[in-house]
Scaffold this motif. Structure first.
Motif: not given
Length: 261
Positions: A49-70
């Motif tokens: 059952h995949g994670v639907d990223g469109a339904l999850i607010p960005r501030d609720e994302w887990i285990d993400v390094d936004h700065d490093r991705f950028q």
């Protein structure tokens, strides 16, 4: 091995490993198409059952390094990319919870045939040291052959990449363990991150030709349209770190392809 069957058919003699299908709830038409393929060819799948990223607010994302991705990729993360990344990690974690030594992971827009699993196994036999074999790619620039399977598929590595797509791949238990540990925090799109065997100490190869195609439903993308990627891109001056990262990775890939068994 415990499978949540999408098809009522029994395992075919050729199905010697589980197949994990990534599918989000709103992609019902894609699930129906995979069900049709399952019925036609007698395969069994375990649905993730995949994670639907469109339904999850960005501030609720887990285990993400936004700065490093950028810094690494030159833009912000699309919701669909986040969902794809988390979904593939879920598939690998589900595989590791089993007793199986190998598995195939597929996305729900592939078009399979009755030979795809036998070709996957043959490709693994032709590359016994491989921890992960990409069975579907978009590009094969600078492909260096390492062997040919009993089914006629050539396996090897590409000097240039990324090759794109993680729609279908075979992974071993050892490979999945290393990948889950190395990629626990998102800092690249999944299809880019999972190719970087040089960074994870994982032996990754690919087939020279795709062993699965894409269904007509591939056009209804769940990740993002071209306009979404353009909108997420940073100004040119902010993409300089990404260019440096890609240049370094270019040489690391070449060294990996030329020296890794």
């Amino acid at each position: 091995m415990s499978l949540t069957a999408l098809a009522e058919t029994s395992f075919t003699p050729s199905q010697t490993m589980p197949v994990y299908l990534i599918n989000i709830d709103r992609a019902a038409e894609r699930l129906t198409e995979i069900q049709r393929q399952s019925d036609e060819f007698g395969f069994r799948f375990e649905r993730i059952h995949g994670v639907d990223g469109a339904l999850i607010p960005r501030d609720e994302w887990i285990d993400v390094d936004h700065d490093r991705f950028q810094r690494r990729h030159g833009r912000t993360i699309l919701p669909g990319e986040y969902g794809c990344y988390r979904s593939h990690l879920l598939a690998l974690q589900q595989f590791l919870a089993s007793d199986d030594q190998m598995a195939v992971v597929i996305e729900d827009d592939v078009a399979l045939d009755i030979d795809f699993l036998a070709r996957a196994v043959a490709a693994k036999n032709a590359a016994p040291n491989a921890d992960l074999i990409k069975l579907v790619n978009h590009r094969w620039n600078g492909f260096r052959a390492m062997g040919r399977s009993s089914k006629g598929d050539i396996v090897g590595r590409c000097l240039f990449g990324p090759q794109g797509s993680t729609a279908c791949y075979l992974v071993t238990r050892k490979g999945a363990e290393k990948i889950v540990k190395s990629l626990a925090i998102m800092s690249l799109p999944w299809d880019v991150a999972v190719e970087r065997g040089w960074d994870m100490n994982v032996s990754i190869v690919s087939t020279r030709a795709n062993i699965a195609g894409f269904s007509r439903l591939q056009r209804t993308t769940m990740i993002g349209w071209r306009r979404d990627y353009r909108a997420a891109k940073a100004p040119a001056w902010r993409r300089i770190p990404a260019h440096i990262f890609r240049t370094v990775d270019f040489f690391r890939r070449i060294a990996y392809v030329l020296t890794t068994p």
